[in-house]
Structures are given as C-alpha cells and as structure tokens.
Design a protein around this motif. Sequence first.
Motif, mmCIF file in Angstrom:
data_model
loop_
_atom_site.group_PDB
_atom_site.id
_atom_site.type_symbol
_atom_site.label_atom_id
_atom_site.label_comp_id
_atom_site.label_asym_id
_atom_site.label_seq_id
_atom_site.Cartn_x
_atom_site.Cartn_y
_atom_site.Cartn_z
ATOM 1 N N ALA A 193 0.909 50.872 -12.544
ATOM 2 C CA ALA A 193 0.458 50.085 -13.688
ATOM 3 C C ALA A 193 -0.674 49.159 -13.235
ATOM 4 C CB ALA A 193 1.612 49.273 -14.251
ATOM 5 N N ARG A 194 -1.825 49.329 -13.831
ATOM 6 C CA ARG A 194 -3.002 48.517 -13.493
ATOM 7 C C ARG A 194 -3.801 48.246 -14.755
ATOM 8 N NH1 ARG A 194 -5.626 49.154 -8.329
ATOM 9 N NH2 ARG A 194 -4.024 49.608 -6.813
ATOM 10 N N GLU A 195 -4.574 47.187 -14.692
ATOM 11 C CA GLU A 195 -5.442 46.867 -15.818
ATOM 12 C C GLU A 195 -6.508 47.963 -15.976
ATOM 13 O OE1 GLU A 195 -8.641 43.439 -16.938
ATOM 14 O OE2 GLU A 195 -6.764 42.797 -16.020
ATOM 15 N N LYS A 196 -7.083 48.388 -14.838
ATOM 16 C CA LYS A 196 -8.081 49.456 -14.827
ATOM 17 C C LYS A 196 -7.646 50.496 -13.798
ATOM 18 C CE LYS A 196 -11.931 46.388 -15.857
ATOM 19 N NZ LYS A 196 -13.221 45.882 -15.369
ATOM 20 N N THR A 197 -7.844 51.759 -14.106
ATOM 21 C CA THR A 197 -7.464 52.824 -13.186
ATOM 22 C C THR A 197 -8.662 53.211 -12.331
ATOM 23 O OG1 THR A 197 -5.883 53.668 -14.789
ATOM 24 C CG2 THR A 197 -6.525 55.159 -13.022
ATOM 25 N N PRO A 198 -8.525 53.154 -11.014
ATOM 26 C CA PRO A 198 -9.630 53.549 -10.137
ATOM 27 C C PRO A 198 -10.018 55.011 -10.339
ATOM 28 C CG PRO A 198 -7.923 52.402 -8.900
ATOM 29 C CD PRO A 198 -7.369 52.674 -10.256
ATOM 30 N N GLN A 199 -11.316 55.280 -10.264
ATOM 31 C CA GLN A 199 -11.845 56.623 -10.473
ATOM 32 C C GLN A 199 -12.488 57.205 -9.217
ATOM 33 O OE1 GLN A 199 -11.503 58.256 -13.479
ATOM 34 N NE2 GLN A 199 -10.224 56.490 -13.924
ATOM 35 N N ARG A 200 -12.975 56.331 -8.331
ATOM 36 C CA ARG A 200 -13.685 56.808 -7.148
ATOM 37 C C ARG A 200 -13.721 55.710 -6.085
ATOM 38 N NH1 ARG A 200 -18.931 54.862 -6.688
ATOM 39 N NH2 ARG A 200 -19.645 53.738 -8.509
ATOM 40 N N VAL A 201 -14.192 56.075 -4.899
ATOM 41 C CA VAL A 201 -14.359 55.110 -3.814
ATOM 42 C C VAL A 201 -15.856 54.892 -3.592
ATOM 43 C CG1 VAL A 201 -12.212 55.814 -2.701
ATOM 44 C CG2 VAL A 201 -14.360 56.807 -1.937
ATOM 45 N N TYR A 202 -16.205 53.766 -2.995
ATOM 46 C CA TYR A 202 -17.609 53.513 -2.667
ATOM 47 C C TYR A 202 -17.709 52.611 -1.448
ATOM 48 C CZ TYR A 202 -17.219 48.855 -4.724
ATOM 49 O OH TYR A 202 -16.840 47.554 -4.984
ATOM 50 N N ARG A 203 -18.808 52.719 -0.736
ATOM 51 C CA ARG A 203 -19.087 51.894 0.438
ATOM 52 C C ARG A 203 -19.696 50.585 -0.035
ATOM 53 N NH1 ARG A 203 -20.089 52.775 6.186
ATOM 54 N NH2 ARG A 203 -20.058 50.629 6.944
ATOM 55 N N CYS A 204 -19.127 49.481 0.404
ATOM 56 C CA CYS A 204 -19.601 48.164 -0.006
ATOM 57 C C CYS A 204 -20.703 47.675 0.934
ATOM 58 C CB CYS A 204 -18.430 47.181 0.011
ATOM 59 S SG CYS A 204 -18.897 45.493 -0.430
ATOM 60 N N PRO A 205 -21.850 47.313 0.395
ATOM 61 C CA PRO A 205 -22.944 46.823 1.234
ATOM 62 C C PRO A 205 -22.696 45.400 1.767
ATOM 63 C CG PRO A 205 -23.581 46.751 -1.071
ATOM 64 C CD PRO A 205 -22.240 47.431 -1.012
ATOM 65 N N ARG A 206 -21.787 44.670 1.133
ATOM 66 C CA ARG A 206 -21.505 43.295 1.563
ATOM 67 C C ARG A 206 -20.605 43.237 2.783
ATOM 68 N NH1 ARG A 206 -19.575 39.545 -3.052
ATOM 69 N NH2 ARG A 206 -19.832 38.062 -1.354
ATOM 70 N N CYS A 207 -19.473 43.962 2.731
ATOM 71 C CA CYS A 207 -18.494 43.864 3.817
ATOM 72 C C CYS A 207 -18.468 45.107 4.700
ATOM 73 C CB CYS A 207 -17.103 43.587 3.257
ATOM 74 S SG CYS A 207 -16.348 45.000 2.420
ATOM 75 N N ARG A 208 -19.226 46.139 4.310
ATOM 76 C CA ARG A 208 -19.305 47.412 5.026
ATOM 77 C C ARG A 208 -17.986 48.182 5.029
ATOM 78 N NH1 ARG A 208 -22.908 45.909 10.338
ATOM 79 N NH2 ARG A 208 -24.646 45.019 9.208
#
Length: 53
Positions: free
Chosen positions: A30-45
């Motif tokens: 149960a979540r407010e939004k359901t994740p659809q994909r992953v991505y690489r974060c440029p801020r924290c790597r």
Amino acid sequence: MTGERCTKRRYRDEAVAQLALARIQTVGEAREKTPQRVYRCPRCRGWHLTSRE
C-alpha cells in the motif's frame, strides 16, 4: 551537487533497486504512488524508485 543526501530511499546499485521495484509491484504494498521504474540520482549518485514513467 554530487554526493548530497536525498530524501528518497537510496539503493546502492541498479540491480538492488530493480529487485525492490519488482518486490513492490509483486506484493502490491500500500503506497500513495506506485513506483514504475528506477533511475540514477545525480545528487547522491545512488538509485531511486519513481512513479513517473
């Protein structure tokens, strides 16, 4: 900006993020939004999940 902390849950690599995504989609947590994909974060790597397609 690299190396900064993000507020999202950080996964150490893409494979771990993909496993988390598959688990969430399979179990249907149960979540407010359901994740659809992953991505690489440029801020924290790290890797994050997103509900954006």
